[in-house]
Design an enzyme around this catalytic site. Sequence first.
Site, short mmCIF file in Angstrom:
data_model
loop_
_atom_site.label_atom_id
_atom_site.label_comp_id
_atom_site.label_asym_id
_atom_site.label_seq_id
_atom_site.Cartn_x
_atom_site.Cartn_y
_atom_site.Cartn_z
N ARG A 158 0.86 -1.17 0.00
CA ARG A 158 0.00 0.00 0.00
C ARG A 158 0.90 1.23 0.00
O ARG A 158 2.02 1.20 0.49
CB ARG A 158 -0.89 0.03 1.25
CG ARG A 158 -1.83 -1.15 1.41
CD ARG A 158 -2.62 -1.02 2.70
NE ARG A 158 -3.57 -2.12 2.87
CZ ARG A 158 -3.32 -3.23 3.57
NH1 ARG A 158 -2.13 -3.40 4.16
NH2 ARG A 158 -4.23 -4.17 3.68
N LYS A 180 -2.32 -2.16 8.06
CA LYS A 180 -3.50 -1.66 8.76
C LYS A 180 -3.57 -2.24 10.17
O LYS A 180 -3.23 -3.39 10.39
CB LYS A 180 -4.77 -2.02 7.98
CG LYS A 180 -4.91 -1.24 6.67
CD LYS A 180 -6.24 -1.53 6.01
CE LYS A 180 -6.44 -0.68 4.76
NZ LYS A 180 -7.74 -0.93 4.11
N HIS A 252 -2.13 2.66 -5.93
CA HIS A 252 -2.87 1.45 -5.57
C HIS A 252 -3.09 0.54 -6.78
O HIS A 252 -3.27 -0.67 -6.63
CB HIS A 252 -4.21 1.81 -4.92
CG HIS A 252 -4.58 0.90 -3.79
ND1 HIS A 252 -3.80 0.74 -2.66
CD2 HIS A 252 -5.64 0.07 -3.61
CE1 HIS A 252 -4.36 -0.13 -1.85
NE2 HIS A 252 -5.47 -0.56 -2.40
N ARG A 255 -0.40 -1.99 -6.76
CA ARG A 255 -0.68 -3.07 -5.81
C ARG A 255 -1.68 -4.05 -6.39
O ARG A 255 -1.51 -5.28 -6.30
CB ARG A 255 -1.19 -2.47 -4.50
CG ARG A 255 -1.65 -3.47 -3.44
CD ARG A 255 -1.96 -2.71 -2.15
NE ARG A 255 -2.79 -3.44 -1.23
CZ ARG A 255 -2.35 -4.28 -0.29
NH1 ARG A 255 -1.06 -4.52 -0.20
NH2 ARG A 255 -3.19 -4.87 0.53
N HIS A 278 -3.79 -8.88 3.80
CA HIS A 278 -5.25 -8.87 3.97
C HIS A 278 -5.64 -9.72 5.18
O HIS A 278 -5.16 -10.84 5.33
CB HIS A 278 -5.93 -9.46 2.72
CG HIS A 278 -5.93 -8.53 1.55
ND1 HIS A 278 -6.09 -8.96 0.25
CD2 HIS A 278 -5.79 -7.18 1.48
CE1 HIS A 278 -6.05 -7.92 -0.56
NE2 HIS A 278 -5.87 -6.83 0.15
N TYR A 287 -9.48 -10.57 -6.70
CA TYR A 287 -8.53 -10.61 -7.81
C TYR A 287 -8.71 -11.87 -8.66
O TYR A 287 -8.29 -11.90 -9.81
CB TYR A 287 -7.09 -10.55 -7.29
CG TYR A 287 -6.79 -9.25 -6.58
CD1 TYR A 287 -6.67 -8.07 -7.30
CD2 TYR A 287 -6.65 -9.21 -5.20
CE1 TYR A 287 -6.41 -6.87 -6.65
CE2 TYR A 287 -6.39 -8.01 -4.55
CZ TYR A 287 -6.27 -6.85 -5.28
OH TYR A 287 -6.02 -5.66 -4.64
#
Length: 316
Positions: A158, A180, A252, A255, A278, A287
């Site tokens: 990210r 995150k 992004h 990514r 994730h 994806y």
Amino acid sequence: MSSTDANRNEPGELVRGFLAYLEVEKGYSPATIRSYSTDLDQFEEFLKGRKATLERPARLNRDHVRAFLAELHRRQLTKTSMGRKLSSLRAYFKYLLRHKLITKDPAAGIRNPKQEKRHPQVLNVDQAVALMEAHVDPDPEGLRDIALAELLYGSGLRISEAIGLDLNDVDSDVIRVTGKGSKERIVPLSDAAVERIRRYMGQRHAFLHENYAEQALFLSSRAGKRLDRRQANRIVAKLAKLAGLPKDVHPHMLRHSFATHMLEAGADLRSVQELLGHENLTTTQRYTHLDMQRIMQVYDHAHPLAGDREKDTDKD
């Protein structure tokens, strides 16, 4: 319901407590906390017209939340934005319930707006390679720019993770990434990334401007401070233009391209999930739709009976 800083009121005591909880106990990033603050501020502005407030949550009910969503719809906000704001309200009310400041959740039973199916924009492999091989000057800025792009695409970072890297996060052929929720993960570096970071590090001192204590890996050309998100966006856009790419390219997208190309090359979903950081596998699974589209296109083009599929559907 303006969200600009100029007319935003200071949050009340309960909201301040909630935002502090997100920072201290949940470990959310400043950008994420600002997002929650903005959403709550907009709801507070809405409530003023109904003589209500987030600071007296026991007086709020489901009708307040529904009316707020209706107002957002009237203002033509996207369903994604509406869903995010509803999520912020849910988190706030959940915090109040946990601290026994309310006995009922005003957002209970309210469903998220049905989202349109959106899939990430990605570069194809040739476009990604062209961007990575964009001709940049071998000066400090050029070496920094191409090293940053290599991390975004080569390791799937990210943009916040890339510009958040410090010098001690880089170790030979891996980097320690803080994602995150302040969760750390170890991400491998490609050979190209190792070489480009090495070359950039040889010129990094040119950005310091006597600010030798700065530990950020990627530095701004001004005052030797940490590169910010806006500058990083401009860098990627500039590289895309140098590469002659026909579309607007943002960090992004690199990514997204990394994830898609990894799956197309045969990487398993769990491995890609780990590399991307994730929390849920379902986030990574979006994806696979892109990969399946490509597979079906190849099938339709190559299989001798593919053109008869629509005609035969009634026989099933």
